[in-house]
Motif scaffolding. Structure first.
Motif, short mmCIF file in Angstrom:
data_model
loop_
_atom_site.label_atom_id
_atom_site.label_comp_id
_atom_site.label_asym_id
_atom_site.label_seq_id
_atom_site.Cartn_x
_atom_site.Cartn_y
_atom_site.Cartn_z
N GLU A 60 0.84 -1.21 0.00
CA GLU A 60 0.00 0.00 0.00
C GLU A 60 0.87 1.25 0.00
OE1 GLU A 60 -2.96 0.11 3.08
OE2 GLU A 60 -3.63 -1.92 2.63
N PHE A 61 1.95 1.23 0.78
CA PHE A 61 2.85 2.38 0.85
C PHE A 61 3.51 2.61 -0.50
CE2 PHE A 61 7.12 4.12 1.63
CZ PHE A 61 6.76 5.32 2.21
N ASP A 62 3.99 1.54 -1.14
CA ASP A 62 4.61 1.68 -2.46
C ASP A 62 3.61 2.22 -3.47
OD1 ASP A 62 7.02 0.73 -1.51
OD2 ASP A 62 6.71 -1.32 -2.22
N ASN A 63 2.38 1.74 -3.45
CA ASN A 63 1.35 2.22 -4.37
C ASN A 63 1.03 3.70 -4.12
OD1 ASN A 63 1.16 -0.25 -5.60
ND2 ASN A 63 -0.60 -0.94 -4.39
N ALA A 64 0.95 4.10 -2.84
CA ALA A 64 0.68 5.50 -2.51
C ALA A 64 1.81 6.40 -3.01
CB ALA A 64 0.48 5.67 -1.01
N ARG A 65 3.05 5.93 -2.86
CA ARG A 65 4.20 6.72 -3.32
C ARG A 65 4.16 6.88 -4.84
NH1 ARG A 65 9.86 4.31 -2.76
NH2 ARG A 65 8.52 2.78 -1.81
N LYS A 66 3.86 5.80 -5.55
CA LYS A 66 3.78 5.87 -7.02
C LYS A 66 2.63 6.78 -7.46
CE LYS A 66 5.70 1.25 -7.69
NZ LYS A 66 5.38 -0.15 -8.01
N ARG A 67 1.49 6.68 -6.77
CA ARG A 67 0.33 7.51 -7.11
C ARG A 67 0.65 8.99 -6.89
NH1 ARG A 67 -3.15 4.77 -4.50
NH2 ARG A 67 -2.93 5.86 -2.52
N GLU A 68 1.35 9.30 -5.79
CA GLU A 68 1.72 10.69 -5.50
C GLU A 68 2.67 11.22 -6.55
OE1 GLU A 68 4.11 13.93 -4.10
OE2 GLU A 68 4.89 11.89 -4.19
N ALA A 69 3.64 10.41 -6.98
CA ALA A 69 4.58 10.85 -8.01
C ALA A 69 3.86 11.10 -9.34
CB ALA A 69 5.68 9.80 -8.20
N LYS A 70 2.90 10.25 -9.67
CA LYS A 70 2.13 10.44 -10.90
C LYS A 70 1.27 11.69 -10.82
CE LYS A 70 -1.26 8.24 -13.96
NZ LYS A 70 -1.73 9.51 -14.41
N GLU A 71 0.63 11.92 -9.66
CA GLU A 71 -0.19 13.12 -9.50
C GLU A 71 0.67 14.38 -9.60
OE1 GLU A 71 -2.17 12.54 -5.77
OE2 GLU A 71 -3.64 11.15 -6.62
N ARG A 72 1.87 14.34 -9.02
CA ARG A 72 2.77 15.49 -9.10
C ARG A 72 3.17 15.76 -10.55
NH1 ARG A 72 8.10 14.86 -6.05
NH2 ARG A 72 6.64 14.07 -4.50
N ALA A 73 3.48 14.71 -11.30
CA ALA A 73 3.84 14.87 -12.72
C ALA A 73 2.66 15.39 -13.52
CB ALA A 73 4.33 13.54 -13.28
N ASP A 74 1.46 14.89 -13.25
CA ASP A 74 0.26 15.37 -13.95
C ASP A 74 0.02 16.85 -13.64
OD1 ASP A 74 -0.10 12.87 -15.01
OD2 ASP A 74 -1.74 12.31 -13.64
N PHE A 75 0.18 17.24 -12.38
CA PHE A 75 -0.02 18.64 -12.01
C PHE A 75 0.99 19.54 -12.71
CE2 PHE A 75 0.91 22.30 -9.30
CZ PHE A 75 -0.34 22.89 -9.29
#
Length: 189
Positions: A60-75
Motif C-alpha cells: 500500500e505504501f509503495d502504491n501511494a508513493r507511485k500515485r503521488e509521483a504520478k499526481e505530481r507529474a500530472d499537475f
C-alpha cells in the motif's frame, strides 16, 4: 588403593556427575517443553498474519508513493500547459508579423502590440518586473554592470536598466542588470 582402583573410582565419580548433569538438562527441557502444540500453532498463525499484514502495508505504501509521483507529474504538466497556452497567441502574432509586408512604422507598431500582449501574459502568471530606474541600488534584486558618473542622480541610484529583472510573489526569478550612478558631488562634500 592402588593406581588402577583410583582411576576406576575417579571414572565412576565422573560418570555419576555426568548422569546428574543429564538429569538436570532433561528437567530443564521438560520445563521448556511446557508449550503445547496448540499454543505453538496459535503463535505461529499470529506471526504469519503479522507478516502478511506487513507485506500488505508495504505494498500500500509503495502504491501511494507511485500515485503521488504520478499526481505530481500530472499537475506539473497541467501547470506547464496553462502557462504555454497564454503564450500561443503571442507566438501566432509574431508569425503574422514576420509575414507582413507593411512599412517599418507599421511593423514597429505591430511589434509593440506583441510586446504588450507578451507582458500581459507574463503578468497573468503572477510574474512582475523588478522596479529599477530611479531606485536605490538593491543587490538582492539587481546586478550592477557598471557605474555612470553623473550629478543628475544621487549616489548608488539606478541610472539605466540593461536587462529587466522579474519576480513571482516574493521570489526573485532573475535579477535586473543595471548601471549605477556615482555622484562625485556627494563624495567631495
Amino acid at each position: 588403593m592402588n593406581g588402577t582402583e583410583q582411576t576406576e573410582a575417579a571414572t565412576d565419580a565422573e560418570m555419576m556427575t555426568a548422569a546428574e548433569a543429564d538429569e538436570t538438562i532433561a528437567a530443564s527441557d521438560a520445563d521448556v517443553a511446557t508449550v503445547s502444540q496448540a499454543e505453538f500453532d496459535q503463535v505461529k498463525g499470529e506471526r504469519d498474519q503479522l507478516i502478511d499484514r506487513m507485506a500488505r502495508l508495504q505494498a500500500e505504501f509503495d502504491n501511494a508513493r507511485k500515485r503521488e509521483a504520478k499526481e505530481r507529474a500530472d499537475f506539473r504538466d497541467y501547470a506547464v500547459g496553462n502557462a504555454a497556452e497564454s503564450f500561443l497567441g503571442v507566438l501566432d502574432n509574431f508569425q503574422l508579423a514576420l509575414k507582413s509586408q507593411g512599412s517599418p512604422e507599421q511593423f514597429r507598431a505591430g511589434i509593440e502590440l506583441i510586446a504588450k500582449q507578451f507582458d500581459d501574459a507574463v503578468r497573468n502568471l503572477g510574474v512582475v518586473p523588478v522596479e529599477t530606474t530611479g531606485q536605490q541600488f538593491d543587490p538582492r534584486s539587481m546586478e550592477a554592470l557598471g557605474s555612470v558618473e553623473t550629478t543628475e542622480f544621487p549616489d548608488d541610484a539606478v541610472v539605466d536598466e540593461v536587462r529587466r529583472g522579474y519576480r513571482i510573489k516574493e521570489r526573485l526569478l532573475r535579477p535586473a542588470l543595471v548601471r549605477v550612478a556615482v555622484n562625485n558631488s556627494t563624495h567631495q562634500a
